[in-house]
Design a protein around this motif. Sequence first.
Motif, short mmCIF file in Angstrom:
data_model
loop_
_atom_site.label_atom_id
_atom_site.label_comp_id
_atom_site.label_asym_id
_atom_site.label_seq_id
_atom_site.Cartn_x
_atom_site.Cartn_y
_atom_site.Cartn_z
N LEU A 6 24.51 43.75 41.96
CA LEU A 6 24.00 42.76 42.92
C LEU A 6 23.00 41.81 42.25
CD1 LEU A 6 23.44 45.13 45.96
CD2 LEU A 6 25.13 43.31 45.82
N GLY A 36 24.66 39.13 40.39
CA GLY A 36 25.11 38.08 41.29
C GLY A 36 23.96 37.18 41.70
N ASP A 65 26.78 33.14 48.42
CA ASP A 65 26.55 34.55 48.76
C ASP A 65 27.26 34.95 50.06
OD1 ASP A 65 24.74 33.98 50.93
OD2 ASP A 65 23.24 33.52 49.44
N PRO A 82 30.46 35.85 50.70
CA PRO A 82 31.23 37.10 50.62
C PRO A 82 30.31 38.33 50.65
CG PRO A 82 32.03 35.56 48.99
CD PRO A 82 30.81 34.94 49.59
N ALA A 83 29.19 38.24 49.95
CA ALA A 83 28.27 39.38 49.93
C ALA A 83 27.68 39.60 51.32
CB ALA A 83 27.17 39.14 48.91
N ARG A 84 27.35 38.50 52.01
CA ARG A 84 26.80 38.65 53.37
C ARG A 84 27.80 39.36 54.27
NH1 ARG A 84 24.95 33.30 53.10
NH2 ARG A 84 26.52 32.57 54.56
N PHE A 108 30.39 41.33 53.22
CA PHE A 108 30.64 42.68 52.75
C PHE A 108 29.55 43.63 53.21
CE2 PHE A 108 33.42 41.74 48.76
CZ PHE A 108 34.36 41.17 49.59
N SER A 161 31.97 33.28 43.63
CA SER A 161 31.25 34.03 44.65
C SER A 161 31.99 35.31 45.01
CB SER A 161 31.05 33.16 45.89
OG SER A 161 32.24 33.01 46.59
N ARG A 162 33.34 35.23 45.04
CA ARG A 162 34.11 36.44 45.35
C ARG A 162 34.00 37.44 44.21
NH1 ARG A 162 39.27 33.17 47.71
NH2 ARG A 162 38.25 32.52 49.64
N ALA A 209 30.67 39.27 44.42
CA ALA A 209 30.56 40.24 45.51
C ALA A 209 31.46 41.44 45.26
CB ALA A 209 30.93 39.57 46.84
#
Lengths: 662, 324
Positions: free
Chosen positions: A440, A443, A574, A576-578, A580, B127-128, B131
């Motif tokens: 993380l 990223g 961010d 996709p991370a949000r 996921f 971004s993918r 993540a």
Amino acid sequence: MNGPGMDVSLTVALGFLALSAAVSLLGPRAGKTALALAALGSVALAVVGGLAAFKEPVALHFGTILGSLSVDLRYDALAAPFLIALGVVGTAASIYAMGHHDGMRSRLDGVAYPAFLASLGLLFGADTAFAFLLAWEAMALSSAALVFGPRPGPTTVRAGYVYLALTHLAAACLVAAFALLGGAAGHADFAAMREAAQALDPAARDVVFLLLLVGFATKAGIVPLHIWLPRAHPEAPSHVSALMSGVMVKAGIFGVLRVVIGILGPGPAWWALAVIVLGAGSAVLGALYALVERDLKRLLAFSTIENVGIIFLGLGVGLLGATVNAPALTTLGLAAALVHTLNHAAFKGLLFLAAGSIQSATGTRDLDKLGGLVRAMPGTALLFGVGAVALAGVPPFSGFAGEWLIFQSLLTAGAATAVDPVIRIACLLAVGALALSVGLALGAIVKASGSAFLALPRSPRAGAALEVGRLERAAAALLAFVTLGAGLFAGPIRALAGAIVEASSRSTGATLGGSAPVLLGSYEPIVVASLLALIVVAAWAIGRWRAAPVRRAPTWACGIAPTAAHEYTATSFDKPARLFFEPILRPVRARRVEFEPGTPFPHRVTYRSNVDHLVESRLYVPLHRASIAFAQVARRLQQGTLQLYVAYTVVALVILLVAARP
Amino acid sequence: MIALLLLQGSLVLAGAPLFAGVARRLKSRLQYRHGPSVWQPYRDLWKWWSKQAVESDASSPLTAAAPVLVLATMVAAVLMVPLVAVDSPLSGAADLLVIVGLLALARMVLVLLAFDAGSAFGGMGGSREVAISALVEPGLVLALSVAAAAAGSTDLSVISARGQALGPALLSAPMLLAAAAFAIVAVAETGHAPIDNPDTHLELTMIHEGMLLEASGRRLAMLTYAGHLKFVVVVSIFMAVFLPFGAAAPAAVPGLDGAAIDPTPLALLIGVAVAAVKLTVATLAFGLLDAGLAKMRILVLPSLLGLATLLAVTAVAASLWLPS
């Protein structure tokens, strides 16, 4: 030549810092001189640290108040890495401040800044509880003064008050813990406390441990006691942020090493487990919030929470080794924590300085409004890049060196048959948590560097940015060199850290350490780095050989001229991370479309998205409500009549007399 | 060691694109297409190599540097994994955590490259990637940790040697669970179905290819080639940890107690053959996945990768039952 060097350099350091405060009182024009003196003082502090690493400890007596409250200092090997971090980051921060418009905003800054440096320097040498608390409080107040600044806005005031409240919660816990230890010892110096602590009954030791843990974890910014950190660090001027994130939170780490491990000594296995669980939670949540943050300095502050969590994992393994009496494990865990402490100080200091340069060049810290700065600020971009690769935890850079050691210590603990199976599983699961947080964090820093420096500027001010001055770049370059060196020479540094843990456990007579750390694997950064360099040069040469010249053309944007509006912003990055991590982050998005009256054409779209900070909404908000409700009830006691207050006092006195009867 | 370095290095560097060709060929056959020759990846690389590179006028020097850096990282990783022999050519300089770190370094550079041209597709892919790889990381490291804790070492050579010594007993329940976890994350790491589609032509679904969209000429050749090498690296880690059988073991010197020298030429030859077979089997498996599975929606990926993490966590708990 054993003793004199250290006390002379300490006196020189404190002298420079006092002089710096005195000079700054002359007025704004003396600001640069004062900061230069602070830089010299920092260099002297680093020298004290260097001497402490290699020489026998020296005890210095400053004076006694009220008989037992004496201020004694003793710089042993354990203080060395912290002093060196303070000295190096302090020097860079002072030089940076000399070139920065926020370097010295007022006379208050002029006094608070050297006081902040001096209090940290004294804290790392404290040898009595009184000296420790004195330096601790001076550190808290001077840094709070630097956060508030001369003309605080409403955000700053809020940040400052949250910081003050939590820092005093920490101090209160420490006072209580020291009172319990000192009460048992009958004296406030650390050596006496160490003896008394061994004789305390287990329940009392547990209480002391918990008090110390809350106190030090708050200062270190461990979740859930972290909420001051992402508020206060960004509000301070960047060189102060660098010191707060790079060095001051390490006072919490130092406290665990000096007081919990050095004085209280080994305890039951759940102590270690508690430290490991706190560390793993902070590492993951810190990195996750860093990834979804769009304010550059807040992002770095969350990353500090992550790294402090990682350091806590090492401390936990160290405690565990002490519990099961495995000296090699203790040394490995504590050495790993020390190495990561040092490395993080340098690269986080560097990143905060570079972030300050971005802020002063563009007037914003909002990553969605930055972009393309690599063209206007190539020097700052390169320096930020050095910090970024270190933070991302990739070899052969310094962040990886520390994280690698933490991985090693967790795996060693996980494979140790002497350790309770449940705790072994916890250690191995912490390996997974560490891996997640490292992923993380990568990223987060890629997002920050990519959206700040690359592609097209997303706002006019980012497009009009100019490179910052030489002093600012030189200060960051100093930390960049330290960062690169710490990555390349990770082998000798980890050996040194192991030696420091051994030396300090010998000199304090603590029952831990004392055996060289055994590593499970091999990592030779110099070999890895030279191999990479060799292949890079070869691939570069082959790629250039008889290659057609490169043509430059606009980016293809499906047939229209590309603008900054086509770029991915930090917020979109961010997403996709949000999604996921939705159960933790609970993202809120609000989209409003206003239409041209009478037509189907939208003329204005506003979009707002936010993440929920679970700890705040689930823990602090209810706590806050409850305390307000309690205050509503408690105010009935306040009637404003003198007689009633006298009655309260009498009642309290009577209760005390009865309760404390011999 | 030098012989092994040259042998493994040259064979992998020469042969890596072939596996991509085989996977693609298998996929086309399963889809009742004739499909390109297995040598097509080489032709593609040569075609790009001979072409002029075009870069965005928004881009920085990173666009020129990134392909070289990504390629160098992968070449270094190729030299650090045991493939032909039980020992890696550079054993003693880097353990499995360093190799995982090098993969992260390559990813970091690649995602930055994706930002550089200022195109939305690059950012989308990057971004993918970020993540997904954050979710991959715990499963990957935990699965390897099970093996590392059992072997008492994070050096792949030591893990591999212990596995070979144990024989079939290596494949205990925890190791099988860990292998399953690793297999899932390997699919994500190498960009195959159902997580990514290596042959995608639709930008909106791209992950890895999305980040390469702005690269051209030799730069595209280097990045694609680095992708081929990454496949070999990931499969080699899997084989070294979970199926080290057949790799050339150091020959014991009679008389010198416990001392070992380099593997004999015959053992190396067998090692090369076994490595080729292992890589081919893995290639066919990935080819089957590509042909048989549709790409998953990106929002359901966390369940798949979470499954890998859960398998690895179970493996960790189960490993306590292993005799130590």
